[in-house]
Write an enzyme that holds these catalytic residues in place. Structure first.
Site, PDB file in Angstrom:
ATOM      1  N   ASN A  35      -0.186  -1.415  13.100  1.00 49.94           N
ATOM      2  CA  ASN A  35      -0.977  -2.083  12.074  1.00 49.94           C
ATOM      3  C   ASN A  35      -0.416  -3.785  12.457  1.00 49.94           C
ATOM      4  O   ASN A  35       0.576  -4.202  11.960  1.00 49.94           O
ATOM      5  CB  ASN A  35      -0.496  -1.932  10.650  1.00 49.94           C
ATOM      6  CG  ASN A  35      -1.041  -2.695   9.596  1.00 49.94           C
ATOM      7  OD1 ASN A  35      -1.946  -3.365   9.723  1.00 49.94           O
ATOM      8  ND2 ASN A  35      -0.564  -2.534   8.449  1.00 49.94           N
ATOM      9  N   ARG A  49      -4.776   0.209  12.824  1.00 56.22           N
ATOM     10  CA  ARG A  49      -5.587  -0.054  11.525  1.00 56.22           C
ATOM     11  C   ARG A  49      -6.426  -1.349  12.019  1.00 56.22           C
ATOM     12  O   ARG A  49      -6.122  -2.205  12.455  1.00 56.22           O
ATOM     13  CB  ARG A  49      -4.422  -0.415  10.478  1.00 56.22           C
ATOM     14  CG  ARG A  49      -5.079  -0.838   9.232  1.00 56.22           C
ATOM     15  CD  ARG A  49      -4.129  -1.321   8.385  1.00 56.22           C
ATOM     16  NE  ARG A  49      -4.908  -1.597   7.021  1.00 56.22           N
ATOM     17  CZ  ARG A  49      -4.168  -1.773   5.901  1.00 56.22           C
ATOM     18  NH1 ARG A  49      -2.826  -1.945   5.929  1.00 56.22           N
ATOM     19  NH2 ARG A  49      -4.976  -2.038   4.722  1.00 56.22           N
ATOM     20  N   HIS A  80      -9.300  -1.618   1.659  1.00 57.43           N
ATOM     21  CA  HIS A  80      -8.110  -0.708   1.354  1.00 57.43           C
ATOM     22  C   HIS A  80      -8.565   0.805   1.562  1.00 57.43           C
ATOM     23  O   HIS A  80      -8.015   1.694   0.822  1.00 57.43           O
ATOM     24  CB  HIS A  80      -7.755  -0.663  -0.065  1.00 57.43           C
ATOM     25  CG  HIS A  80      -6.769  -2.173  -0.102  1.00 57.43           C
ATOM     26  ND1 HIS A  80      -7.081  -3.004  -1.207  1.00 57.43           N
ATOM     27  CD2 HIS A  80      -5.920  -2.662   0.670  1.00 57.43           C
ATOM     28  CE1 HIS A  80      -6.153  -4.079  -1.155  1.00 57.43           C
ATOM     29  NE2 HIS A  80      -5.318  -3.862  -0.179  1.00 57.43           N
ATOM     30  N   ARG A  94      -4.246 -14.505  -3.663  1.00 60.39           N
ATOM     31  CA  ARG A  94      -5.797 -14.306  -3.436  1.00 60.39           C
ATOM     32  C   ARG A  94      -6.387 -14.419  -4.719  1.00 60.39           C
ATOM     33  O   ARG A  94      -5.903 -13.846  -5.426  1.00 60.39           O
ATOM     34  CB  ARG A  94      -6.399 -13.284  -2.540  1.00 60.39           C
ATOM     35  CG  ARG A  94      -6.184 -13.661  -1.103  1.00 60.39           C
ATOM     36  CD  ARG A  94      -6.319 -12.355  -0.567  1.00 60.39           C
ATOM     37  NE  ARG A  94      -5.593 -11.469  -0.002  1.00 60.39           N
ATOM     38  CZ  ARG A  94      -5.693  -9.996   0.497  1.00 60.39           C
ATOM     39  NH1 ARG A  94      -6.550  -9.590   0.370  1.00 60.39           N
ATOM     40  NH2 ARG A  94      -4.478  -9.583   1.017  1.00 60.39           N
ATOM     41  N   GLU A 150      -0.983   4.790   4.075  1.00 58.89           N
ATOM     42  CA  GLU A 150      -2.098   4.488   5.283  1.00 58.89           C
ATOM     43  C   GLU A 150      -1.734   4.930   6.435  1.00 58.89           C
ATOM     44  O   GLU A 150      -2.745   5.341   7.237  1.00 58.89           O
ATOM     45  CB  GLU A 150      -2.422   2.870   4.960  1.00 58.89           C
ATOM     46  CG  GLU A 150      -3.078   2.628   3.601  1.00 58.89           C
ATOM     47  CD  GLU A 150      -2.719   1.187   3.160  1.00 58.89           C
ATOM     48  OE1 GLU A 150      -1.422   0.785   3.274  1.00 58.89           O
ATOM     49  OE2 GLU A 150      -3.696   0.561   3.125  1.00 58.89           O
TER      50      GLU A 150
END
Ligand code: AMP
Length: 395
Positions: free
Chosen positions: A9, A95, A183, A243, A381
């Site tokens: 990732n 990813r 996600h 964010r 994940e």
């Protein structure tokens, strides 16, 4: 010989890895995980085995700006060779943030498909180039190794068009300006666990709240994505660590036109200086804010919960109802107080929390007679990527 799948990732300043042992006819098992942090500044390598024993915790030798994903990969490869001399890597799963409108499933990488993913860089300029840099670094170092891209957007391609639209001229949609959702690997994993443990719940109308440093929510029915709080970029929806979340586009115009901010300044503001950090003026870390007595910290936490409540109502509306709510990711998995506050504001949706089960971080945290059930499922994940890679390689 130990056979394994490597999961990577790659971010702008970090390269995370997980190594999963492969055995035919059994699930994959985590052997070791870690990351190279500070790529481009002060690179540092950390790795732990599956018992959480530290295998590496050191600055990388050439601590200078030239350390990139290739050098990070070299550090990981060296560690794996030293720790597991009989290791045979079967493949690498990555990813990749964006699969565009086209890729609704993981993708076996070839020079041609890597080129196609490069074409999607304008849709995710902050992430896609780093994902692709790691793919290229592996291809250069080990051209024999098969590689698979697993997309954060793919899970959401099951959404009906109505949930992927903006109220812009239709040709914007045709040009790719649409709600992609992110996600997805987390939602896919959490849905798979729910389906395995509680198949009847998974068949119903479920909202999954992925509450981490990045945060979003997804309406899921029959383990398929129906609608997501995140849209064209990972800025929309919930307020996050740094964010903004949902924002009137007119604010962006105002900042550019009236306050004369540059495009780069606006980008920095929206991605890095807003959210929990911007509202509190203290930290993007939920633990710090929950421990603080400053009124601004409380305000940021209040707004975080408020936005989750509003998105929950909106996502329930997209399914005409709600049977279950699932919490996951750093805040969702660990913060009983945030879960409690979200559930208290969702009583109108038939949610009643069991305070003891919630405080104990149990799997089911709703009261026994709660019409809508509430669950806590840690995300994974990396395991999802490793499973996809295994499937794509036909193992
Ligand atoms: P993630 O991006 O999934 O790793 O989640 C990171 C976020 O989870 C940060 O805001 C952390 O402060 C938050 N977090 C982790 N543990 C806790 C905890 N025990 N209570 C509240 N927030 C937590």
């Amino acid at each position: 010989m130990t056979k394994a799948i490597l999961v990577l990732n790659a971010g702008s300043s970090s390269l995370k890895f997980s190594l999963f042992e492969y055995e035919a006819a059994s699930d994959l098992h985590l052997m070791t995980k870690g990351q190279v942090e500070g790529i481009g500044t002060a690179p540092h390598f950390v790795a732990k085995d599956h018992h959480n024993q530290i295998l590496a915790d050191q600055p990388l030798p050439e601590s200078n700006q030239s350390i990139g994903h290739s050098e990070g990969l070299h550090a990981i490869a060296t560690l794996l060779r030293d720790q597991y001399p009989d290791l045979k890597l079967l493949g690498v799963g990555h990813r990749v943030v964006h699969g565009g409108a086209h890729y609704a499933a993981p993708l076996r990488l070839t020079p041609g498909t890597i080129g196609a993913l490069e074409g999607l860089t304008p849709l995710a300029p902050l992430h896609q180039p780093h994902n692709l840099a790691a793919i290229r670094a592996v291809a250069e170092a080990r051209p024999d190794l098969p590689q698979v891209a697993c997309f954060d957007t793919a899970f959401h391609r099951s959404q009906e068009q109505i949930n992927q639209l903006f109220g812009l001229p239709y040709n914007c949609y045709e040009r790719g300006i649409r709600r992609y959702g992110f996600h997805g690997l987390s939602y896919e994993y959490v849905s798979s666990v729910l389906k395995q443990q509680e198949p009847e719940v998974a068949a119903g109308k479920v909202v999954i709240a992925h509450l981490g440093n990045g945060a979003s929510m997804c309406a899921v029915q029959n383990s398929k994505s129906v609608a997501s709080s995140m849209g064209f970029t990972a800025l929309d929806g919930l307020m996050m660590g740094t964010r903004t979340g949902n924002l009137d586009a007119g604010v962006v115009l105002y900042l550019l036109q009236q306050e004369q901010l540059s495009v780069q300044q606006v980008e920095e503001l929206l991605y890095k200086r807003s959210g929990l950090l911007g509202l509190s003026g203290i930290s993007s870390d939920m633990r710090v804010l929950l421990d603080s007595h400053e009124p601004q910290a409380a305000l940021a936490v209040d707004y975080f919960v408020h936005r989750i409540s509003r998105e929950l109502g909106s996502l329930a509306a997209s399914m005409n109802g709600l049977d279950a709510l699932v919490f996951t990711a750093g805040i969702g998995e660990n913060s009983a107080i945030i879960r409690q506050r979200v559930c208290e504001q969702a009583q109108w949706l038939g949610i009643e929390i069991d305070p003891h089960a919630n405080a104990a971080n149990e799997f089911c945290i709703s009261a026994i007679d709660s019409p809508t059930t509430v669950w806590l499922i840690p995300s994974n994940e990396e395991l999802m990527i490793a499973r996809h890679t295994r499937t794509q390689l036909g193992l």
